[in-house]
Design a protein around this motif. Structure first.
Motif, PDB file in Angstrom:
ATOM      1  N   TYR A   1       1.534 -12.045   2.071  1.00 34.95           N
ATOM      2  CA  TYR A   1       1.594 -13.492   1.838  1.00 34.95           C
ATOM      3  C   TYR A   1       1.339 -13.961   0.418  1.00 34.95           C
ATOM      4  CZ  TYR A   1      -3.537 -13.864   1.925  1.00 34.95           C
ATOM      5  OH  TYR A   1      -4.858 -13.759   1.646  1.00 34.95           O
TER       6      TYR A   1
ATOM      7  N   PRO B   1       0.581 -34.559   2.579  1.00 34.16           N
ATOM      8  CA  PRO B   1      -0.697 -33.909   2.904  1.00 34.16           C
ATOM      9  C   PRO B   1      -0.511 -32.730   3.851  1.00 34.16           C
ATOM     10  CG  PRO B   1      -0.935 -36.291   2.981  1.00 34.16           C
ATOM     11  CD  PRO B   1       0.529 -36.012   2.762  1.00 34.16           C
ATOM     12  N   LEU B   2       0.339 -32.891   4.874  1.00 38.32           N
ATOM     13  CA  LEU B   2       0.562 -31.807   5.832  1.00 38.32           C
ATOM     14  C   LEU B   2       1.180 -30.594   5.153  1.00 38.32           C
ATOM     15  CD1 LEU B   2       0.811 -30.459   8.616  1.00 38.32           C
ATOM     16  CD2 LEU B   2       2.903 -31.776   8.986  1.00 38.32           C
TER      17      LEU B   2
ATOM     18  N   TYR C   1      -1.367 -28.912   2.836  1.00 31.78           N
ATOM     19  CA  TYR C   1      -2.380 -28.171   3.579  1.00 31.78           C
ATOM     20  C   TYR C   1      -1.803 -26.896   4.171  1.00 31.78           C
ATOM     21  CZ  TYR C   1      -6.629 -27.199   5.945  1.00 31.78           C
ATOM     22  OH  TYR C   1      -7.795 -26.580   6.313  1.00 31.78           O
ATOM     23  N   ARG C   2      -0.635 -27.030   4.806  1.00 32.11           N
ATOM     24  CA  ARG C   2      -0.038 -25.906   5.534  1.00 32.11           C
ATOM     25  C   ARG C   2       0.439 -24.801   4.603  1.00 32.11           C
ATOM     26  NH1 ARG C   2       4.983 -28.097   8.127  1.00 32.11           N
ATOM     27  NH2 ARG C   2       5.700 -27.603   6.053  1.00 32.11           N
ATOM     28  N   ASP C   3       0.989 -25.186   3.440  1.00 29.55           N
ATOM     29  CA  ASP C   3       1.626 -24.185   2.584  1.00 29.55           C
ATOM     30  C   ASP C   3       0.727 -23.643   1.479  1.00 29.55           C
ATOM     31  OD1 ASP C   3       3.778 -24.698   4.169  1.00 29.55           O
ATOM     32  OD2 ASP C   3       4.865 -25.916   2.706  1.00 29.55           O
TER      33      ASP C   3
ATOM     34  N   GLY D   1      -4.337 -24.106   3.268  1.00 30.29           N
ATOM     35  CA  GLY D   1      -4.582 -23.217   4.408  1.00 30.29           C
ATOM     36  C   GLY D   1      -4.387 -21.762   4.018  1.00 30.29           C
ATOM     37  N   PRO D   2      -3.224 -21.408   3.451  1.00 35.52           N
ATOM     38  CA  PRO D   2      -2.987 -20.024   3.006  1.00 35.52           C
ATOM     39  C   PRO D   2      -3.819 -19.606   1.796  1.00 35.52           C
ATOM     40  CG  PRO D   2      -0.912 -21.189   3.372  1.00 35.52           C
ATOM     41  CD  PRO D   2      -1.992 -22.223   3.431  1.00 35.52           C
ATOM     42  N   ASN D   3      -4.500 -20.588   1.135  1.00 38.65           N
ATOM     43  CA  ASN D   3      -5.364 -20.267  -0.007  1.00 38.65           C
ATOM     44  C   ASN D   3      -4.571 -19.607  -1.143  1.00 38.65           C
ATOM     45  OD1 ASN D   3      -8.040 -18.159  -0.923  1.00 38.65           O
ATOM     46  ND2 ASN D   3      -8.291 -20.359  -0.825  1.00 38.65           N
TER      47      ASN D   3
ATOM     48  N   GLU E   1      -6.344 -36.851   1.666  1.00 36.31           N
ATOM     49  CA  GLU E   1      -5.984 -36.950   3.071  1.00 36.31           C
ATOM     50  C   GLU E   1      -5.930 -35.568   3.711  1.00 36.31           C
ATOM     51  OE1 GLU E   1      -2.548 -39.442   3.796  1.00 36.31           O
ATOM     52  OE2 GLU E   1      -2.440 -38.710   5.864  1.00 36.31           O
ATOM     53  N   ALA E   2      -5.453 -34.570   2.940  1.00 32.85           N
ATOM     54  CA  ALA E   2      -5.354 -33.212   3.477  1.00 32.85           C
ATOM     55  C   ALA E   2      -6.736 -32.627   3.744  1.00 32.85           C
ATOM     56  CB  ALA E   2      -4.571 -32.308   2.516  1.00 32.85           C
TER      57      ALA E   2
ATOM     58  N   LEU F   1      -0.927 -33.182  10.906  1.00 32.63           N
ATOM     59  CA  LEU F   1      -1.880 -32.784   9.866  1.00 32.63           C
ATOM     60  C   LEU F   1      -3.247 -32.478  10.458  1.00 32.63           C
ATOM     61  CD1 LEU F   1      -2.951 -32.420   6.980  1.00 32.63           C
ATOM     62  CD2 LEU F   1      -3.191 -34.897   6.821  1.00 32.63           C
TER      63      LEU F   1
ATOM     64  N   TYR G   1      -3.147 -29.254  12.481  1.00 37.74           N
ATOM     65  CA  TYR G   1      -3.073 -28.068  11.630  1.00 37.74           C
ATOM     66  C   TYR G   1      -4.417 -27.806  10.958  1.00 37.74           C
ATOM     67  CZ  TYR G   1      -1.156 -24.335   8.988  1.00 37.74           C
ATOM     68  OH  TYR G   1      -0.921 -23.080   8.514  1.00 37.74           O
ATOM     69  N   ARG G   2      -4.969 -28.880  10.382  1.00 31.62           N
ATOM     70  CA  ARG G   2      -6.186 -28.740   9.581  1.00 31.62           C
ATOM     71  C   ARG G   2      -7.403 -28.365  10.430  1.00 31.62           C
ATOM     72  NH1 ARG G   2      -7.430 -34.240   7.372  1.00 31.62           N
ATOM     73  NH2 ARG G   2      -8.352 -34.343   9.450  1.00 31.62           N
TER      74      ARG G   2
ATOM     75  N   MET H   1      -3.136 -14.821   5.600  1.00 31.85           N
ATOM     76  CA  MET H   1      -4.487 -14.354   5.343  1.00 31.85           C
ATOM     77  C   MET H   1      -5.222 -13.930   6.601  1.00 31.85           C
ATOM     78  SD  MET H   1      -7.301 -16.521   3.274  1.00 31.85           S
ATOM     79  CE  MET H   1      -6.960 -17.944   4.327  1.00 31.85           C
TER      80      MET H   1
END
Lengths: 292, 292
Positions: free
Chosen positions: A19, A33-34, A37-39, A42-44, A150-151, B34, B37-38, B274
């Motif tokens: 990843y 925001p979604l 966060y998702r891309d 979240g994946p850091n 928001e995220a 969002l 997911y979060r 991850m």
């Protein structure tokens, strides 16, 4: 034990295969925001975002003349070091900068070369300090990034949005999954202090316990001493004026900047969640097995 | 090596202290993409959602009379076992169900007790099979969950939304971080086959390699044989008609259901990100160190 070491060697490689990116990707503009966060959060994973703050007046306004006029008389706290390395290893010490109070005008005199002064001067302010200590400048930026706020509702370490206003910053980034290849040693904490002759001395912090710190210089790694660092894969990137770097929590980073560079940082406390929990496992295992 | 085992013992405990819940929480209704997911997919935590599909006609319509009328003549594939355990360890074998073709009416005759038949009959269909093989029923449900589809664009294993229409399902859930406490053994794959006298025999799959499977019965764990399972902390929950369980990817699960229970499942391929990378590390380490 060899099998355990093999696991720890394979794990960062698999992170890259699964990843992580080979370079820090560029996005054309801010995401929802979604999506962000998702891309990315979240994946850091780090990314550089164009056009995220193109409406900030700071981009055209923040030069020495303007800053002198608006906040020249303000007293600010400046980090002073002989070499630009604040919070870094020097010999067998972990050395922090001298903190010096001066007016913004005096700092600009030094940066512009109007006053000769040995040492490197650097102003570090967290976001809230900008709004609290230099309210005259907050009209030139946004005080928060809407899609990021928001995220991230829950806040507890640092997700970092790094907005470069003038000049540029060069980053060396290492993912948390490279932790098994990154050496730590214990150092006596100390502070730089400039003497009357302009030279710097190093003064130990009294009664303080040793701190773990990375002994390796990523610009010139000593592979003979730290051979497993050869297996790490640093990402290099340059963040230019008008660009924003998302520097994810738990990523190792080394930063250099051009002379007179100005940047505004947004810090968001990280979630102490799965990624922190897993990182702590890797850290404790790396300490348990010793050299790979 | 003791230090490594200690790391692996502490890690699941810290997961619970940091971010896992003691029970499976209830939500009052579906969240925004969002938020979902979060708060749940990203953190990889299960929850039960009320009112997520209260508008589905299936909730009131799906009974034996209606199903007989709509799809009674359709031929479906039914999993048949002597004991209700499909894909489970029996002695030294990993035994899969007999797959039998029959009309939906014949199945209903058996479930309603109109026809006496030894064995347990269970219809397993993935979502796409429902829409493809029983299109007469798809008007009674939604064929996708809008807020979940939007939250998950990239798809690659299984995030699972479990919608119970009638009856109830009882889940035993174990987080991926409890992997160090969960035993695996290798088993010869086999299949049940019902004989003419109604009894079942077990027939080995020819030329197949042994498969790793969990030997432990979570309803009656053999702590003498698998002492470290005492350190696992299973979550128990019951999902009732009208409720939806979010069963996150990589979670271990054991499911029981009431007689005649009907549920619709939505599967979403997981991200190989991850959490998968870290889970693989824990799995390989657990295999490397042997018994904790």
């Amino acid at each position: 034990m060899d099998a355990v070491k093999e696991c720890l060697r394979n794990f960062p490689k698999e992170a890259r295969e699964l990843y992580l990116n080979d370079t820090v990707p560029y996005l054309d503009g801010p995401l929802s925001p979604l999506q962000f966060y998702r891309d990315w959060i979240g994946p850091n994973k780090p990314c550089i975002i164009h056009n995220a703050f193109s409406d900030w007046p700071a981009l055209s306004k923040w030069n020495a003349t303007y800053l002198r006029e608006k906040v020249g008389s303000k007293v600010i706290s400046v980090a002073v070091t002989p070499n630009g390395y604040a919070d870094a290893v020097n010999g067998d010490r972990f050395v922090m900068p001298e903190e010096r109070q001066m007016t913004f005008s005096s700092l600009l005199d030094i940066i512009e070369g109007k006053v000769k002064c040995s040492g490197v001067f650097y102003v570090q302010k967290q976001c809230s300090n900008l709004t609290e200590e230099l309210p005259e400048l907050t009209g030139d930026v946004q005080t928060h990034i809407l899609w990021m706020s928001e995220a991230l509702v829950h806040k507890d370490h640092y997700e970092n949005l790094y907005c470069v206003i003038t000049g540029q910053k060069e980053f060396i980034l290492l993912p948390p999954t490279d932790r098994p290849f990154i050496p730590y040693e214990l150092y006596q904490p100390a502070t730089y202090r400039q003497k009357e002759d302009g030279n710097f001395e190093i003064v130990d912090e009294e009664d303080s316990t040793k701190v773990p710190w990375i002994p390796l210089d990523p610009l010139n790694p000593d592979y003979d001493r730290y051979p497993s660092y050869r297996l790490a894969k640093p990402l290099l990137c340059t963040v230019k004026a008008g660009e924003m770097l998302y520097l994810p929590s738990l990523w190792f980073h080394h930063v250099r900047q051009s002379h007179g560079c100005i940047a505004v940082n947004f810090w968001y406390d990280m979630e102490y969640d799965m990624k922190y929990n897993y990182f702590q496992l890797v850290e404790s295992l790396t300490n348990a097995v010793g050299s790979l």
